[in-house]
Design a protein around this motif. Structure first.
Motif, PDB file in Angstrom:
ATOM      1  N   GLU A  85      39.959  35.484  46.833  1.00 47.82           N
ATOM      2  CA  GLU A  85      40.799  36.239  45.894  1.00 47.82           C
ATOM      3  C   GLU A  85      40.711  37.736  46.183  1.00 47.82           C
ATOM      4  O   GLU A  85      41.705  38.455  46.089  1.00 47.82           O
ATOM      5  N   GLU A  86      39.515  38.192  46.549  1.00 52.89           N
ATOM      6  CA  GLU A  86      39.363  39.612  46.886  1.00 52.89           C
ATOM      7  C   GLU A  86      40.076  39.934  48.200  1.00 52.89           C
ATOM      8  O   GLU A  86      40.644  41.027  48.349  1.00 52.89           O
ATOM      9  N   VAL A  87      40.066  39.007  49.142  1.00 56.47           N
ATOM     10  CA  VAL A  87      40.833  39.209  50.383  1.00 56.47           C
ATOM     11  C   VAL A  87      42.314  39.351  50.048  1.00 56.47           C
ATOM     12  O   VAL A  87      43.010  40.227  50.580  1.00 56.47           O
ATOM     13  N   LEU A  88      42.813  38.496  49.157  1.00 55.88           N
ATOM     14  CA  LEU A  88      44.221  38.567  48.762  1.00 55.88           C
ATOM     15  C   LEU A  88      44.554  39.911  48.122  1.00 55.88           C
ATOM     16  O   LEU A  88      45.635  40.463  48.343  1.00 55.88           O
ATOM     17  N   ARG A  89      43.626  40.439  47.339  1.00 54.86           N
ATOM     18  CA  ARG A  89      43.855  41.762  46.733  1.00 54.86           C
ATOM     19  C   ARG A  89      43.759  42.873  47.763  1.00 54.86           C
ATOM     20  O   ARG A  89      44.598  43.777  47.823  1.00 54.86           O
ATOM     21  N   PHE A  90      42.729  42.808  48.585  1.00 59.12           N
ATOM     22  CA  PHE A  90      42.372  43.902  49.495  1.00 59.12           C
ATOM     23  C   PHE A  90      43.329  43.991  50.689  1.00 59.12           C
ATOM     24  O   PHE A  90      43.641  45.077  51.161  1.00 59.12           O
ATOM     25  N   ARG A  91      43.789  42.832  51.165  1.00 56.89           N
ATOM     26  CA  ARG A  91      44.732  42.783  52.284  1.00 56.89           C
ATOM     27  C   ARG A  91      45.838  41.772  51.935  1.00 56.89           C
ATOM     28  O   ARG A  91      45.893  40.681  52.481  1.00 56.89           O
TER      29      ARG A  91
END
Length: 398
Positions: free
Chosen positions: A275-281
């Motif tokens: 989920e953080e990957v989706l937000r960050f990139r």
């Protein structure tokens, strides 16, 4: 908007685009781009408001496009570019293939495909993540759902690459020449899918194509041309989010070794990390909407008939919503990112993309002790999409 702050003036690098987002959120969060012919919207709250109001901010831009036969045919069933009530009726048909139960039942097949793909390179000290796993896994899953041969995936990739690798247009509404080029790129895919639909009419099977052929909307069956738009969106959009999510996840773990060590120690942390990957990139950085009436966004009056570009990748870096937004935090909670959109057009395949990415990342980390990105990575233009086209890895197998 001053010279040098418009979209086409920005560098085609991830860092450059993220810097542009930050400058615009601070100084011009709802910005008219004269050269591009659209308003850019950069703040989380403004983006969420736009995506929550489909009556004011339409997804249907077809009325602004010059005539182009292939694109017009494709748009008949492309529910991503439709407004209610037609959008809601057509989306309901496809949503049956993506219910939580149906998606969960795909887990064993996703695991098998992942293992088979990695078996093909097991022991190799280096391989391209995209070619080996990140592309063939989701495209095989979506091909099996639709009922087309996964063996044709090289052809699917040519179509996707020709659409996704196109240069950023200088204007939001492309000219006739660019539209004709896009239509030419889509012709082979349209012909392929039409042939598949006609074959399924003659020989039904247990797949989504047969379900769509049998379905009724307002007492009417879908035409072959409407089904083409459905299947084309699912085939292209249905794999590219997972492909880019996997490349972005490996990129983030390579550049944040503490996070990599943490998820290796405790694989239950992988979903939150993704989920953080989706937000960050965020894979798809922007959307497009058309004002149906005069509207106010971020305190700015916008006339009817204007195009807005909500930059969801910028909203996902908004400090007012995400403390320390430029920090990759795999334990971030809450994390209400906009990577899958918001409102009635929230990505219908999000549960499938999340499942594929979780299983593939888990298995990759289980089978490879050390994973590092090698020289030779190639990336999409981040103004259009965030992710790697080529991602060479060096690895030690367990």
């Amino acid at each position: 908007m001053g010279t040098g702050t418009g979209l086409v003036n920005q560098p085609a690098t991830f860092e450059g685009v993220v810097d542009w987002y930050a400058r615009m959120r601070a100084h011009d969060p709802v910005s008219w781009d004269e050269q591009y012919g659209a308003y850019h919207v950069f703040g989380y709250d403004d983006i969420q408001a736009v995506l929550s109001d489909p009556a004011t901010f339409s997804s249907d831009l077809t009325g602004l496009m010059p005539p182009q036969a292939e694109l017009e045919l494709f748009s008949r069933g492309n529910f991503v570019r439709m407004d209610p009530p037609r959008h809601d009726k057509l989306r309901r048909l496809v949503s049956k293939a993506f219910t939580p139960r149906v998606v969960a039942e795909l887990a064993p097949r996703i695991t098998t495909i992942t293992d088979e793909l990695l078996d093909d390179v097991a022991g190799d000290p280096g391989f391209d993540l995209v070619q080996t796993l990140a592309y063939p896994l989701p495209v095989t899953v979506i091909a099996e759902l639709i009922g087309v041969p996964a063996a044709d995936r090289a052809e699917f990739r040519r179509w996707a690459d020709s659409l996704l690798n196109a240069q950023l247009p200088e204007k939001v509404i492309p000219d006739q020449e660019r539209l004709n080029q896009a239509g030419e790129r889509m012709r082979a895919m349209i012909d392929y899918l039409l042939a598949h639909i006609r074959q399924r009419r003659a020989h039904p099977a247990a797949d989504l194509t047969t379900t769509l052929i049998a379905a009724e909307v307002d007492g009417e069956h879908l035409t072959d041309e409407e089904i083409v738009g459905f299947l084309g969106v699912l085939l292209i959009a249905g794999h590219i989010t997972t492909t880019t999510l996997l490349t972005n996840a490996v990129w983030c773990l390579d550049t944040h070794r503490d996070a990599a060590a943490a998820v290796r120690r405790d694989p239950s942390k992988i979903p939150a990390m993704l989920e953080e990957v989706l937000r960050f990139r965020s894979p798809f950085p922007r959307l497009a909407r058309l004002t149906t009436t005069e509207a106010t966004v971020g305190g700015q009056r916008i006339a009817a008939g204007k195009i807005l570009m909500p930059w969801i990748a910028s909203g996902n870096r908004d400090e007012r919503q995400f403390p320390h937004a430029d920090r990759f935090d795999p334990d971030r909670n809450p994390n209400q990112h906009l990577a899958f959109g918001h409102g009635i057009h929230f990505c219908i395949g999000a549960p499938l993309a999340r499942l594929e990415a979780r299983l593939a990342t888990t298995i990759l980390l289980e089978r490879c002790r050390d994973i590092e990105i090698a020289d030779g990575a190639e990336f999409y233009d981040p103004r259009m999409m965030t992710g790697a086209r080529v991602l060479p890895l060096t690895t030690t197998w367990i």
